[in-house]
Design a protein around this motif. Structure first.
Motif, PDB file in Angstrom:
ATOM      1  N   ARG A  20       0.818  -1.201   0.000  1.00  0.00           N
ATOM      2  CA  ARG A  20       0.000   0.000   0.000  1.00  0.00           C
ATOM      3  C   ARG A  20       0.855   1.256   0.000  1.00  0.00           C
ATOM      4  O   ARG A  20       2.007   1.245   0.407  1.00  0.00           O
ATOM      5  CB  ARG A  20      -0.928  -0.008   1.218  1.00  0.00           C
ATOM      6  CG  ARG A  20      -1.785  -1.284   1.253  1.00  0.00           C
ATOM      7  CD  ARG A  20      -2.908  -1.242   2.244  1.00  0.00           C
ATOM      8  NE  ARG A  20      -4.043  -0.440   1.873  1.00  0.00           N
ATOM      9  CZ  ARG A  20      -4.936  -0.715   0.928  1.00  0.00           C
ATOM     10  NH1 ARG A  20      -4.779  -1.785   0.189  1.00  0.00           N
ATOM     11  NH2 ARG A  20      -5.964   0.052   0.704  1.00  0.00           N
ATOM     12  N   HIS A  21       0.237   2.328  -0.442  1.00  0.00           N
ATOM     13  CA  HIS A  21       0.796   3.672  -0.322  1.00  0.00           C
ATOM     14  C   HIS A  21      -0.284   4.478   0.380  1.00  0.00           C
ATOM     15  O   HIS A  21      -1.289   4.836  -0.226  1.00  0.00           O
ATOM     16  CB  HIS A  21       1.130   4.271  -1.688  1.00  0.00           C
ATOM     17  CG  HIS A  21       1.819   5.583  -1.583  1.00  0.00           C
ATOM     18  ND1 HIS A  21       1.139   6.767  -1.547  1.00  0.00           N
ATOM     19  CD2 HIS A  21       3.136   5.887  -1.477  1.00  0.00           C
ATOM     20  CE1 HIS A  21       2.006   7.759  -1.440  1.00  0.00           C
ATOM     21  NE2 HIS A  21       3.214   7.250  -1.388  1.00  0.00           N
ATOM     22  N   GLY A  22      -0.088   4.697   1.673  1.00  0.00           N
ATOM     23  CA  GLY A  22      -1.170   5.273   2.473  1.00  0.00           C
ATOM     24  C   GLY A  22      -2.310   4.278   2.547  1.00  0.00           C
ATOM     25  O   GLY A  22      -2.100   3.112   2.849  1.00  0.00           O
ATOM     26  N   MET A  24      -4.170   3.522  -0.102  1.00  0.00           N
ATOM     27  CA  MET A  24      -4.417   3.059  -1.471  1.00  0.00           C
ATOM     28  C   MET A  24      -3.506   1.880  -1.815  1.00  0.00           C
ATOM     29  O   MET A  24      -2.348   1.858  -1.405  1.00  0.00           O
ATOM     30  CB  MET A  24      -4.123   4.237  -2.420  1.00  0.00           C
ATOM     31  CG  MET A  24      -4.322   3.966  -3.871  1.00  0.00           C
ATOM     32  SD  MET A  24      -3.935   5.421  -4.884  1.00  0.00           S
ATOM     33  CE  MET A  24      -5.216   6.538  -4.356  1.00  0.00           C
ATOM     34  N   PRO A  25      -4.004   0.922  -2.598  1.00  0.00           N
ATOM     35  CA  PRO A  25      -3.094  -0.120  -3.091  1.00  0.00           C
ATOM     36  C   PRO A  25      -1.941   0.529  -3.854  1.00  0.00           C
ATOM     37  O   PRO A  25      -2.147   1.476  -4.625  1.00  0.00           O
ATOM     38  CB  PRO A  25      -3.971  -0.953  -4.028  1.00  0.00           C
ATOM     39  CG  PRO A  25      -5.376  -0.706  -3.550  1.00  0.00           C
ATOM     40  CD  PRO A  25      -5.387   0.715  -3.057  1.00  0.00           C
ATOM     41  N   LEU A  26      -0.721   0.029  -3.637  1.00  0.00           N
ATOM     42  CA  LEU A  26       0.461   0.622  -4.250  1.00  0.00           C
ATOM     43  C   LEU A  26       0.369   0.613  -5.771  1.00  0.00           C
ATOM     44  O   LEU A  26       0.715   1.597  -6.424  1.00  0.00           O
ATOM     45  CB  LEU A  26       1.726  -0.104  -3.778  1.00  0.00           C
ATOM     46  CG  LEU A  26       3.045   0.411  -4.336  1.00  0.00           C
ATOM     47  CD1 LEU A  26       3.259   1.890  -4.012  1.00  0.00           C
ATOM     48  CD2 LEU A  26       4.201  -0.433  -3.805  1.00  0.00           C
ATOM     49  N   TYR A  27      -0.117  -0.482  -6.353  1.00  0.00           N
ATOM     50  CA  TYR A  27      -0.223  -0.550  -7.807  1.00  0.00           C
ATOM     51  C   TYR A  27      -1.139   0.549  -8.348  1.00  0.00           C
ATOM     52  O   TYR A  27      -0.876   1.144  -9.386  1.00  0.00           O
ATOM     53  CB  TYR A  27      -0.668  -1.933  -8.291  1.00  0.00           C
ATOM     54  CG  TYR A  27      -2.055  -2.344  -7.858  1.00  0.00           C
ATOM     55  CD1 TYR A  27      -3.169  -1.987  -8.604  1.00  0.00           C
ATOM     56  CD2 TYR A  27      -2.245  -3.094  -6.698  1.00  0.00           C
ATOM     57  CE1 TYR A  27      -4.444  -2.360  -8.209  1.00  0.00           C
ATOM     58  CE2 TYR A  27      -3.510  -3.472  -6.296  1.00  0.00           C
ATOM     59  CZ  TYR A  27      -4.608  -3.097  -7.041  1.00  0.00           C
ATOM     60  OH  TYR A  27      -5.871  -3.471  -6.647  1.00  0.00           O
ATOM     61  N   ILE A  93       8.203   2.209  -3.003  1.00  0.00           N
ATOM     62  CA  ILE A  93       8.353   0.758  -3.188  1.00  0.00           C
ATOM     63  C   ILE A  93       9.310   0.247  -2.120  1.00  0.00           C
ATOM     64  O   ILE A  93      10.522   0.273  -2.291  1.00  0.00           O
ATOM     65  CB  ILE A  93       8.853   0.434  -4.607  1.00  0.00           C
ATOM     66  CG1 ILE A  93       7.880   0.990  -5.646  1.00  0.00           C
ATOM     67  CG2 ILE A  93       9.026  -1.076  -4.789  1.00  0.00           C
ATOM     68  CD1 ILE A  93       8.385   0.938  -7.065  1.00  0.00           C
ATOM     69  N   THR A  94       8.751  -0.199  -1.011  1.00  0.00           N
ATOM     70  CA  THR A  94       9.570  -0.648   0.120  1.00  0.00           C
ATOM     71  C   THR A  94       9.942  -2.119   0.027  1.00  0.00           C
ATOM     72  O   THR A  94      10.824  -2.582   0.729  1.00  0.00           O
ATOM     73  CB  THR A  94       8.842  -0.384   1.449  1.00  0.00           C
ATOM     74  OG1 THR A  94       7.581  -1.065   1.427  1.00  0.00           O
ATOM     75  CG2 THR A  94       8.607   1.106   1.648  1.00  0.00           C
TER      76      THR A  94
END
Length: 118
Positions: A20-22, A24-27, A93-94
């Motif tokens: 995730r990014h926050g 939201m899904p990262l993709y 992108i961790t």
């Protein structure tokens, strides 16, 4: 709009569906960033099985792991735009894998007067 003269690059971002990014899904965030930066286009592919650096198998066959299936985001554009885009998404992108390959663009066409969907 991106103008190709055959030489391009293919960016592939291999992540998990659960990344995730926050909130939201990262993709999804990556695709939104690509659109906002005027990239030629982006495609998200959902895998049915895979494993990454931790060697944990993610598959649709095991119900408890089917919530974090492999996802690949593919973007084709010019080398300059790909490199600039990577600077934006790199910190988000961790975990995952990012590859860049040469791409020979044979055609890049837009359809008729379709309206963009949000």
């Amino acid at each position: 709009m991106t103008v190709f003269k055959e030489a391009g690059q293919l960016l592939r971002i291999f992540i998990g569906e659960a990344n995730r990014h926050g909130r939201m899904p990262l993709y999804e965030w990556i695709v939104q960033q690509a659109r906002s930066q005027g990239m030629a286009g982006a495609t998200v592919l959902r895998g049915i099985q895979g494993f990454g650096a931790n060697s944990l198998i993610h598959t649709t066959k095991i119900l408890r792991l089917s919530e974090d299936l492999p996802v690949v985001v593919e973007i084709v554009d010019t080398e300059e735009k790909i490199e600039a885009f990577l600077k934006t998404v790199d910190p988000a992108i961790t975990e995952g894998l990012v590859t860049v390959e040469k791409a020979r663009v044979r055609m890049y066409r837009a359809g008729g007067n379709r309206k963009a969907r949000s």
